[in-house]
Design a protein around this motif. Sequence first.
Motif, PDB file in Angstrom:
ATOM      1  N   VAL A   1      19.829  -4.462  56.121  1.00  0.00           N
ATOM      2  CA  VAL A   1      20.877  -3.647  56.726  1.00  0.00           C
ATOM      3  C   VAL A   1      20.407  -3.320  58.143  1.00  0.00           C
ATOM      4  O   VAL A   1      19.282  -2.854  58.325  1.00  0.00           O
ATOM      5  CB  VAL A   1      21.114  -2.339  55.941  1.00  0.00           C
ATOM      6  CG1 VAL A   1      22.156  -1.481  56.628  1.00  0.00           C
ATOM      7  CG2 VAL A   1      21.507  -2.633  54.509  1.00  0.00           C
TER       8      VAL A   1
ATOM      9  N   LEU B   1      21.658  -1.716  62.166  1.00  0.00           N
ATOM     10  CA  LEU B   1      22.584  -1.116  63.120  1.00  0.00           C
ATOM     11  C   LEU B   1      22.020  -1.376  64.505  1.00  0.00           C
ATOM     12  O   LEU B   1      20.817  -1.214  64.723  1.00  0.00           O
ATOM     13  CB  LEU B   1      22.695   0.391  62.907  1.00  0.00           C
ATOM     14  CG  LEU B   1      23.388   0.862  61.643  1.00  0.00           C
ATOM     15  CD1 LEU B   1      23.246   2.366  61.498  1.00  0.00           C
ATOM     16  CD2 LEU B   1      24.857   0.479  61.672  1.00  0.00           C
TER      17      LEU B   1
ATOM     18  N   ARG C   1      26.743 -10.549  60.742  1.00  0.00           N
ATOM     19  CA  ARG C   1      26.835  -9.489  61.750  1.00  0.00           C
ATOM     20  C   ARG C   1      28.300  -9.247  62.065  1.00  0.00           C
ATOM     21  O   ARG C   1      29.027 -10.178  62.405  1.00  0.00           O
ATOM     22  CB  ARG C   1      26.080  -9.869  63.022  1.00  0.00           C
ATOM     23  CG  ARG C   1      26.172  -8.797  64.097  1.00  0.00           C
ATOM     24  CD  ARG C   1      25.398  -9.150  65.344  1.00  0.00           C
ATOM     25  NE  ARG C   1      23.967  -9.036  65.098  1.00  0.00           N
ATOM     26  CZ  ARG C   1      23.039  -9.221  66.035  1.00  0.00           C
ATOM     27  NH1 ARG C   1      23.402  -9.542  67.280  1.00  0.00           N
ATOM     28  NH2 ARG C   1      21.764  -9.112  65.738  1.00  0.00           N
TER      29      ARG C   1
ATOM     30  N   GLU D   1      17.976  -2.781  68.063  1.00  0.00           N
ATOM     31  CA  GLU D   1      18.427  -2.527  66.702  1.00  0.00           C
ATOM     32  C   GLU D   1      17.417  -1.745  65.881  1.00  0.00           C
ATOM     33  O   GLU D   1      16.225  -1.743  66.149  1.00  0.00           O
ATOM     34  CB  GLU D   1      18.783  -3.826  65.980  1.00  0.00           C
ATOM     35  CG  GLU D   1      17.624  -4.685  65.579  1.00  0.00           C
ATOM     36  CD  GLU D   1      18.077  -5.947  64.838  1.00  0.00           C
ATOM     37  OE1 GLU D   1      19.291  -6.197  64.702  1.00  0.00           O
ATOM     38  OE2 GLU D   1      17.198  -6.678  64.387  1.00  0.00           O
TER      39      GLU D   1
ATOM     40  N   TYR E   1      27.069  -3.130  66.511  1.00  0.00           N
ATOM     41  CA  TYR E   1      27.215  -4.016  65.362  1.00  0.00           C
ATOM     42  C   TYR E   1      26.544  -3.454  64.116  1.00  0.00           C
ATOM     43  O   TYR E   1      25.706  -2.566  64.176  1.00  0.00           O
ATOM     44  CB  TYR E   1      26.677  -5.421  65.660  1.00  0.00           C
ATOM     45  CG  TYR E   1      25.199  -5.494  65.921  1.00  0.00           C
ATOM     46  CD1 TYR E   1      24.278  -5.569  64.864  1.00  0.00           C
ATOM     47  CD2 TYR E   1      24.695  -5.524  67.210  1.00  0.00           C
ATOM     48  CE1 TYR E   1      22.924  -5.655  65.107  1.00  0.00           C
ATOM     49  CE2 TYR E   1      23.355  -5.615  67.453  1.00  0.00           C
ATOM     50  CZ  TYR E   1      22.461  -5.687  66.406  1.00  0.00           C
ATOM     51  OH  TYR E   1      21.121  -5.772  66.643  1.00  0.00           O
ATOM     52  N   LEU E   2      26.945  -4.025  62.984  1.00  0.00           N
ATOM     53  CA  LEU E   2      26.384  -3.748  61.668  1.00  0.00           C
ATOM     54  C   LEU E   2      26.075  -5.093  61.029  1.00  0.00           C
ATOM     55  O   LEU E   2      26.898  -6.015  61.100  1.00  0.00           O
ATOM     56  CB  LEU E   2      27.392  -2.984  60.800  1.00  0.00           C
ATOM     57  CG  LEU E   2      27.073  -2.862  59.314  1.00  0.00           C
ATOM     58  CD1 LEU E   2      25.898  -1.920  59.093  1.00  0.00           C
ATOM     59  CD2 LEU E   2      28.288  -2.386  58.540  1.00  0.00           C
ATOM     60  N   GLU E   3      24.890  -5.223  60.410  1.00  0.00           N
ATOM     61  CA  GLU E   3      24.522  -6.438  59.696  1.00  0.00           C
ATOM     62  C   GLU E   3      24.258  -6.114  58.229  1.00  0.00           C
ATOM     63  O   GLU E   3      23.631  -5.093  57.924  1.00  0.00           O
ATOM     64  CB  GLU E   3      23.249  -7.067  60.275  1.00  0.00           C
ATOM     65  CG  GLU E   3      23.412  -7.655  61.629  1.00  0.00           C
ATOM     66  CD  GLU E   3      22.130  -8.249  62.176  1.00  0.00           C
ATOM     67  OE1 GLU E   3      22.234  -9.076  63.090  1.00  0.00           O
ATOM     68  OE2 GLU E   3      21.022  -7.895  61.705  1.00  0.00           O
TER      69      GLU E   3
END
Length: 188
Positions: free
Chosen positions: A145, A147, A102, A160, A113-115
Amino acid sequence: MRKTLLILLTFFGLTRVQAQFISDEAIEVSVGYGLSVPYDEVGFFGTGFFAQGEYVLGINEWIDLRPYAGYIFTEMNENFGGPIKPEDKATINAFLFGGKARFVIPVDWVAPYLELGVGSTVGTFETVTAKRKFEKSGINLHFPVSLGIELGPNHNVTLELTGYLHNSPAQVAGAVAIGLSFPVGYYY
């Protein structure tokens, strides 16, 4: 004897170094509305349930490493997908596991965040469209993926949109989820 002692001291030293690498640990539990969509059709999708647990290994305030395990179940729902042919399907009933990272922009109270990661899915897939017929059980590679945003003064609530891209079944399984994070302390 010297080699054995050297190996043991090296192993002990490496385990102590790891403790300095991880700044904090937590457990995050997410629950949400599961979705499954085929790659080559947009007129229908499956809906259902999603749940996931993650062990959070915080490196710093910008990056976390997250081994995860979860479950997703979807079935066809004509109420949301509009009129569909009886043979069209995009469903999943599977266990998910893997690891992801993350990347957070650490803003007070609301941190986006982005994972990204890699994992495997074990279960049953059905992807039936005009171009494809995939109805199998087994293990498949996926790429998660996500967000989202972390909320609160301690960033312990998440909202998310997450997706698991599957190549063989040619479908995206995902969810709109809410999560809660619980810190885990060291007990030395």
